[in-house]
Design a protein around this motif. Sequence first.
Motif, short mmCIF file in Angstrom:
data_model
loop_
_atom_site.label_atom_id
_atom_site.label_comp_id
_atom_site.label_asym_id
_atom_site.label_seq_id
_atom_site.Cartn_x
_atom_site.Cartn_y
_atom_site.Cartn_z
N ALA A 55 82.91 -33.42 12.34
CA ALA A 55 83.94 -34.44 12.50
C ALA A 55 83.49 -35.49 13.52
O ALA A 55 83.69 -35.32 14.71
CB ALA A 55 85.26 -33.80 12.92
N PRO A 56 82.89 -36.58 13.06
CA PRO A 56 82.44 -37.65 13.97
C PRO A 56 83.55 -38.65 14.25
O PRO A 56 84.60 -38.65 13.60
CB PRO A 56 81.33 -38.31 13.15
CG PRO A 56 81.81 -38.19 11.74
CD PRO A 56 82.51 -36.84 11.68
N VAL B 136 76.86 -40.48 8.95
CA VAL B 136 76.12 -40.19 7.72
C VAL B 136 74.77 -40.90 7.74
O VAL B 136 73.74 -40.30 7.43
CB VAL B 136 76.94 -40.55 6.46
CG1 VAL B 136 76.07 -40.54 5.22
CG2 VAL B 136 78.12 -39.59 6.31
N ALA B 137 74.74 -42.16 8.14
CA ALA B 137 73.48 -42.90 8.23
C ALA B 137 72.52 -42.24 9.22
O ALA B 137 71.33 -42.10 8.95
CB ALA B 137 73.75 -44.36 8.63
N ALA C 193 68.55 -35.33 6.53
CA ALA C 193 69.56 -34.80 5.61
C ALA C 193 69.47 -35.56 4.30
O ALA C 193 68.92 -36.68 4.24
CB ALA C 193 70.95 -34.94 6.22
N ARG C 194 70.01 -34.98 3.25
CA ARG C 194 70.05 -35.63 1.94
C ARG C 194 71.48 -35.56 1.40
O ARG C 194 72.19 -34.59 1.62
CB ARG C 194 69.10 -34.92 0.97
CG ARG C 194 67.65 -35.02 1.38
CD ARG C 194 66.71 -34.30 0.40
NE ARG C 194 67.03 -32.91 0.15
CZ ARG C 194 66.64 -31.87 0.91
NH1 ARG C 194 65.94 -32.08 2.00
NH2 ARG C 194 66.96 -30.64 0.58
N LEU D 48 76.39 -33.42 2.44
CA LEU D 48 74.96 -33.57 2.70
C LEU D 48 74.32 -32.18 2.66
O LEU D 48 75.02 -31.17 2.62
CB LEU D 48 74.72 -34.20 4.07
CG LEU D 48 75.32 -35.59 4.33
CD1 LEU D 48 75.04 -36.03 5.76
CD2 LEU D 48 74.78 -36.61 3.34
N GLN D 49 73.01 -32.16 2.68
CA GLN D 49 72.29 -30.90 2.81
C GLN D 49 71.19 -31.06 3.84
O GLN D 49 70.62 -32.14 4.00
CB GLN D 49 71.77 -30.38 1.48
CG GLN D 49 70.82 -31.29 0.76
CD GLN D 49 70.43 -30.78 -0.62
OE1 GLN D 49 69.60 -31.39 -1.23
NE2 GLN D 49 70.99 -29.72 -1.13
N ASP D 50 70.91 -29.97 4.55
CA ASP D 50 69.85 -29.99 5.55
C ASP D 50 68.49 -29.87 4.86
O ASP D 50 68.43 -29.76 3.63
CB ASP D 50 70.10 -28.93 6.63
CG ASP D 50 69.90 -27.49 6.17
OD1 ASP D 50 69.26 -27.24 5.13
OD2 ASP D 50 70.38 -26.58 6.89
N PRO D 51 67.39 -29.91 5.59
CA PRO D 51 66.07 -29.87 4.96
C PRO D 51 65.79 -28.63 4.10
O PRO D 51 64.93 -28.66 3.24
CB PRO D 51 65.11 -29.95 6.15
CG PRO D 51 65.87 -30.72 7.17
CD PRO D 51 67.29 -30.23 7.03
N GLU D 52 66.53 -27.54 4.31
CA GLU D 52 66.34 -26.35 3.49
C GLU D 52 67.40 -26.21 2.41
O GLU D 52 67.50 -25.19 1.74
CB GLU D 52 66.26 -25.09 4.36
CG GLU D 52 64.98 -25.07 5.18
CD GLU D 52 64.59 -23.69 5.68
OE1 GLU D 52 65.21 -22.68 5.29
OE2 GLU D 52 63.64 -23.63 6.47
N GLY D 53 68.22 -27.25 2.23
CA GLY D 53 69.19 -27.25 1.13
C GLY D 53 70.55 -26.69 1.45
O GLY D 53 71.39 -26.56 0.55
N ASN D 54 70.83 -26.36 2.71
CA ASN D 54 72.15 -25.86 3.09
C ASN D 54 73.15 -27.00 3.15
O ASN D 54 72.92 -28.00 3.82
CB ASN D 54 72.08 -25.16 4.45
CG ASN D 54 71.14 -23.99 4.44
OD1 ASN D 54 71.32 -23.05 3.69
ND2 ASN D 54 70.11 -24.07 5.27
N GLU D 55 74.26 -26.85 2.44
CA GLU D 55 75.27 -27.90 2.39
C GLU D 55 76.05 -27.97 3.69
O GLU D 55 76.27 -26.97 4.36
CB GLU D 55 76.28 -27.63 1.26
CG GLU D 55 75.68 -27.54 -0.11
CD GLU D 55 75.30 -26.11 -0.51
OE1 GLU D 55 75.54 -25.17 0.26
OE2 GLU D 55 74.75 -25.94 -1.60
#
Length: 124
Positions: free
Chosen positions: A70-71, A78-79, A86-87, A102-109
């Motif tokens: 929560a930003p 997000v940017a 992140a993707r 988004l997902q982290d570099p290992e694909g965790n949402e």
Amino acid sequence: MALSLHHLVIDAHDLPALARFWCRVLEWQVLSEKEREVIIGPSVEAGTGICFMPGTDAKSVKNRLHFDLAPDDQEAEVARLLALGARRLDIGQGEGRSWVVLQDPEGNEFCVLKPRRNLIAFAD
């Protein structure tokens, strides 16, 4: 008897890399780094941290647990997270939602929410 949440444990293929990604996301630090365990948190005195442990299985389905962040400014955050590695992820959430997946570099949402006043209410 008192009980508190100590660590959230995340299985990872590259423990140091994933730990450092989440340190940058949360503005935390690596507190302990061993071959089979990396612990991060805001400080060693903090009540809760994240522990990265070796995982051998490839990720194949949606996580059963994920972070909601929560930003103050969703678009800016997000940017920033995309610039950190992140993707964006489309899980069928559709347009106009109050969160971005988004997902982290290992694909965790994980989700980036619109600003919140508390655990249940959006900021105005």
